[in-house]
Every structure is written in C-alpha cells, then in structure tokens.
Design a protein around this motif. Structure first.
Motif, mmCIF file in Angstrom:
data_model
loop_
_atom_site.group_PDB
_atom_site.id
_atom_site.type_symbol
_atom_site.label_atom_id
_atom_site.label_comp_id
_atom_site.label_asym_id
_atom_site.label_seq_id
_atom_site.Cartn_x
_atom_site.Cartn_y
_atom_site.Cartn_z
ATOM 1 N N GLY A 1 0.817 -1.211 0.000
ATOM 2 C CA GLY A 1 0.000 0.000 0.000
ATOM 3 C C GLY A 1 0.849 1.259 0.000
ATOM 4 O O GLY A 1 0.587 2.207 -0.758
ATOM 5 N N GLY B 1 -1.839 -6.749 -2.973
ATOM 6 C CA GLY B 1 -1.801 -5.461 -2.305
ATOM 7 C C GLY B 1 -1.594 -4.313 -3.268
ATOM 8 O O GLY B 1 -2.202 -3.243 -3.122
ATOM 9 N N ALA C 1 -4.485 -1.406 -3.600
ATOM 10 C CA ALA C 1 -4.218 -0.022 -3.240
ATOM 11 C C ALA C 1 -4.330 0.909 -4.443
ATOM 12 O O ALA C 1 -4.777 2.051 -4.319
ATOM 13 C CB ALA C 1 -2.824 0.088 -2.617
ATOM 14 N N ALA D 1 -3.544 -3.418 2.306
ATOM 15 C CA ALA D 1 -3.065 -2.464 1.307
ATOM 16 C C ALA D 1 -4.147 -1.469 0.924
ATOM 17 O O ALA D 1 -3.888 -0.265 0.778
ATOM 18 C CB ALA D 1 -2.573 -3.206 0.069
ATOM 19 N N GLY E 1 -4.058 2.533 1.311
ATOM 20 C CA GLY E 1 -4.302 3.407 0.168
ATOM 21 C C GLY E 1 -5.421 4.399 0.419
ATOM 22 O O GLY E 1 -5.355 5.557 -0.023
#
Length: 617
Positions: A50, A193, A197, A232, A236
């Motif tokens: 992320g 991830g 993200a 993630a 984000g």
C-alpha cells in the motif's frame, strides 16, 4: 535399590499414557506458530504494498510535472514544459527521449527484468524460481516505470506496482527464510496489495493474485492474500480516500434484448484483445529486427517515434485515466473514439517495443472503454428506445477486452463491479466477459502475459517433468527377452515353452521378426481344454500396447497399469522388432536409482527448515 526402584516407578507413572501426545502437541504448536507468522508477514507485505502504491503514484505525478508542467494530463491536455516555455506542446516530443536516456541505462545496468510490463516476470518467479525476486527489482521498477510514464510512455501503473509489491513480498519471505510454498504466497500477497491499493479494489486484488499470478485457489492461499489485499487497500484509502477510483456513469438495463447487444460486445472485445496481443508482440519483433545499437540507448531512440505520435494525439500521454473517464462519460464522438482505440493500441505497443517499463492492464481498460463507448453510442443513435445509457457499454467493454487479453474473467468482472459499485451491471458484464474470454481461449492458448514467456521457450502450462518422465524405457528395460515364439509354433510346443519360462507371457513374432502380440498361460489353457482349439501361436496371440525404447518411462508405467500385464515387450525405435522386455519391477528399480542419483534439494531444504524450527528442549 528399593529407593531407586521407587523413583523409577514414579517417573514411569508420571509419563503420559500415550507417547505420541507430546509429538502431536509439538506439531500443533508449530502449525499455530506458522499460521501466526504468515498472518503477520501478510499484514506487513500488504502495508508495504500500500505504501509502495502511494509512493509510486506520487512519483509518477512528480515526473509528469517535471516534463509537462502538469501533475496529470486531463482529457484535453495542453502540456508545456515549465523549464522551456518557448517550445510549448513540442515538449511531448522531447520528453520521451530525455526519459529514455535516464531509465534505459538504469534498467540495463541494474535490473533487466524491470523492462516491459512486469507481470510475466512475477509469474515466472512463482512457477519456476520458487518465488524468488531480487530485492533491487522493486526500486528499479518504480523509478523506471515512473520515468517512462511521466515522460509520455503510454502504459499503465498497475503492472509495475504488481512487480514492486511482489518483489517486496519475496524479499520479506527470503529474509524470514520461509519455504518455497510460503514464499510464493507472500509474492502473491504483494501483487494483490498493489492492485488493491492502486484501484481501491481489495476484492479484485485478491482474484488478480490468485487467478493470474498464483494460479491457485486453495483455502490457505485465499486467506493470507485477502489479509494482504485488505491491508493495502486500507493504507491506500488513508492517502487517496475511499471514493471510487473512477467516477463512472450509473448502469441501467431497460430491455432484455440488450443482453444480445452485450453478447455482441463480448465478441468485439475478444477481437480487440487478441489484436492487442498480436500487435504488441509484433511491434516488439519489428523493433528487435531494426534496432542494432546498445539496449540502454533503445528507449531514447524509440522515444523520437513515440514523441511524434504524442504530438499528433496528446491524449495518449501517460496512463490516460482522465481520457478513459471522458470516453465513458460520452464526451467524445464516435470517430474520435475509434481514433483513441487505434492510437492507444499503437502507442502502448510502441512504448513496450522500444524498451519502456509499464503495464498493459490500464491500456486494455482504455481500449475497452473506447470500444464499448463507440459501440454504445452507435446503438443509441440506431435504437434510442432500447439503448439509453451508452456509457454502460464502455464499462462492459473495459472488462471484455481485459478478459480476452489476460484470460482472467473473474478479475475482469470483479474490478468493474468494484469500480462502479452497481450490482445491476453484473449480468450483462458476466455475459460479455465470459464470451470474450471463451472466444479468446478458443482462438489461442496464449495470453498477453504468458506469450511473453512462451516466446522465450517457457511454457507455464506444460506439465512438470517427474522422475519417470525424465527417464526412457531403454534405461529400465531388460535386454534379456523371454523366449520369442514364431507365429507357426504348434500349441503343444507353445505349452512346453511357457512352462520353461515360469509362466510369464511370451512375445509372438512373424517371419520378418515383427511383433504380432503376446501369449500367456491363461491364453493357452482354453485351447488345451477345448476339442476345436487353436493350432498355432498366431491364433492365440493377443495385441499389446506399442511401447518403444525412446518412450518416457512414465508411459511404460501407465501402459503396464492399464493393460494389467506382468510385462510388456519393448520395440526398436524405427521398427517393430522386439529388443527388450519391461515389468513393474523394472520401472521401480529405475525410479529408485534416479532418486538416489538426483540431488535431493527439497529434502535438504526441508531438513534445514526443520532444524530452524526445532523446539528448544
């Protein structure tokens, strides 16, 4: 003595009644420890992916501003360099050349695997390298892709972030000294991830990792990948908020007849996806034939052509999400949508062919949006009472083209659903996607990811060669053949020969020495008991499977099992003459001999892992 005996009795009484209890408890403790280790590492990789996605997006914006004076070019870009204001829009010609002069040597010197769209390298690491990716790949890929996109490369940021996240997962797993199975899982966690993200789409991240990267839907894989993807996406959202990645129109389906129209869009999506694959690698082949200079200079030299294309069609600069959104929103006429579709196809292929670094995920969505919006607008003008939301066809077109190119229908459906949050789109979306993916699969077994590897001679779909596949029948067969029987041998003489050979089957050959079949005591007994029995060996011979000296030993084992024969004759490579005999025991001997001579890498790794995890006593 009595005291000692009493102490010994007490010690025996204190021992557990089941000696296996301690072993079971120890193993359960290890399993629990391993599970918690994977949970912690999955969370760590997800958080790292992320943060990597955040840093990568800001890196792209920084380089885009450096080259054009804009953080991100919109649907109607007017780029101009803040450092050279006098050149105006001509900066789009200079930018790819300058960018190529920087990232070309960077990739060639430190990480050649960072060239291209990245996902095939991750798939190769999973399938053939035990998930091992060099740590420097994440840094080089981030810089090279950000420079390429920021200087005008018409590629996506999803492929790079998948490779960046996967490299992070591989590095963490190698530092933790995890076995290969769990190392692969953490690589998939990093890929999930990155997608989660970047798109704010945690479910799509999970299925992309399982369907494309890991190619595995086991329960253990699903659990840790979900943890990483959710982590993630949460990271984000701290930076970019929880709003949908793209602001897209709401879907409406006014007539059941539209399902036929969406099915037709699925067919068109398959054709565009297949065209993307062919043109992408065809352009790369053409560039390979024409370029004779050093690889580090190739992006800068090819940047001249890319710059001229951007000068004619500046909407192709960079990833192009604002342009995609405007296309789906109905801001372009049909002719310009066709131009955008063809332009993206050429611009992305050219960027990859000259040695650029970036993904093909976003370009496939871009092409699908242009295709679907063009199709929807055309239908709306012809059937305004049936097709009321042309932009919905743009959404479905995005999924159809990606599904055809990547052969990832689940990911295609999930990602559009997460981007729109509109459940009403699911049925036509699934219909178009399954048609696009099915038609693409029927035409070619290659995807936009696997073809890059197959061109290097790497087939991820080929079955792995086991020890029996690596050996030939000649290495295991007995050169001594049971007594060969001519076809005209009388039954009485045949009975005598079968008794001499301890009851095993005998090969029957014709006058030229070619195998006719085999005869066993079970075949002979009816002829001896019946008055009108067979007179010669030819009449009793049974056909057997055709097995030759150069065949894999695995085939011999399979034929022995299927035919239920104690042994089979082995024929020469270029004739039907019998040159050997093979039994189940011969197959086992060859297998054990191969096991003894091969270096037992897996056993050594397992022993080392057991020693590292042995409980302290």
């Amino acid at each position: 003595m009595g005291s000692d005996g009493g102490n010994g009795s007490l010690r025996r009484a204190a021992s557990p009644p089941f000696p296996q209890a301690r072993l079971v408890a120890t193993r359960l403790q290890r399993v629990g420890s391993d599970s918690w280790t994977m949970v912690v590492l999955a969370l760590l990789v997800g958080a790292g992916a992320g943060l990597g996605a955040i840093a990568f997006r800001y890196l792209i914006k920084g380089f885009t501003w450096l080259f054009t004076g804009h953080g991100e070019l919109g649907a109607h870009p007017h780029p101009s360099s803040p450092w050279l204001p006098g050149i105006g829009i001509a900066c789009v010609v200079i930018a790819p050349v300058v960018g190529g002069l920087v990232y070309g040597p960077l990739v060639a010197r430190f990480a050649p695997e960072a060239r291209g769209h990245g996902v095939p390298e991750v798939m190769l690491a999973i399938a053939r390298k035990g998930g091992r990716i060099r740590p420097q790949v994440s840094i080089v890929k981030a810089l090279a892709s950000a420079l390429c996109i920021g200087s005008g490369g018409s590629v996506g940021r999803e492929g790079p972030i998948v490779q960046i996240g996967s490299a992070l997962g591989s590095t963490v797993a190698q530092m933790a000294r995890l076995p290969e199975r769990k190392l692969r899982l953490l690589v998939a966690c990093g890929a999930a991830g990155g997608i989660a993200a970047t798109f704010n789409a945690p479910i799509a991240g999970v299925f992309f990792a399982l369907e494309v990267i890991l190619r595995d839907f086991q329960a253990e894989s699903f659990g840790v990948v979900v943890l990483s993807s959710v982590t993630a996406a949460a990271v984000g959202r701290i930076a970019f908020g929880s709003a949908a990645f793209l602001r897209l129109p709401q879907f409406q389906l006014h007539s059941g007849g539209e399902y036929l129209l969406y099915a037709a869009l699925g067919v068109l999506g398959a054709l565009v996806g297949l065209a993307f694959i062919r043109i992408l690698y065809g352009t790369e082949d053409l560039a390979d034939r024409l370029w004779r200079g050093p690889e580090w200079l190739r992006p800068a030299a090819g940047g001249v052509l890319l710059g001229l294309l951007l000068l004619a069609l500046p909407q192709m600069y960079g990833v192009g999400y604002p342009v995609l959104q405007a296309a789906v929103g109905g801001h372009y006429v049909i002719a310009f949508l066709v131009l955008l579709l063809v332009g993206k196809l050429v611009a992305t292929s050219l960027t990859i062919a000259i040695g650029g670094s970036g993904g093909v995920f976003a370009p496939s969505l871009f092409m699908g949006a242009a295709l679907g919006s063009c199709f929807g607008q055309g239908l709306h003008s012809l059937l305004p009472g049936i097709v009321t939301t042309p932009g919905a066809y743009g959404l479905v077109g995005m999924a159809a083209v990606f599904a055809a190119a990547a052969r990832a229908p689940i990911t295609a459906v999930i990602i559009i659903f997460e981007l729109t949050g509109d459940y009403a789109i699911i049925l036509p979306l699934m219909l178009a996607v399954v048609i696009a993916a099915g038609l693409s699969s029927a035409i070619t077994r290659n995807t936009i990811y696997t073809l890059k590897l197959r061109r290097r001679g790497i087939d991820l779909d080929a079955p792995k060669a086991g020890p029996l596949q690596a050996l030939t029948v000649q290495a295991a067969m007995q050169p001594r053949i049971p007594a060969i029987v001519p076809t005209d041998l009388p039954v009485a003489a045949l009975a005598e020969r079968l008794s001499d050979e301890a009851g095993q089957a005998l090969p029957v050959v014709d006058e030229e020495g070619n195998l006719v079949g085999v005869v066993s005591p079970d075949d002979l007994e009816p002829a001896l008991t019946e008055e009108a029995g067979a007179d010669t060996a030819r009449q009793l011979a049974r056909p057997v499977p055709d097995l030759r000296v150069a065949d894999p030993l695995e085939r011999a084992a399979r034929l022995l099992g299927e035919s239920e024969e104690a042994g089979l004759p082995v024929l020469a490579a270029d004739s039907d003459s019998v040159v050997g005999w093979i039994t189940h025991r011969d197959v086992l001997r060859a297998y054990l001999g191969e096991r003894r001579t091969r270096p037992s890498t897996d056993r050594k790794a397992a022993t080392a892992q057991t020693r590292r995890r042995a409980p302290v006593t």
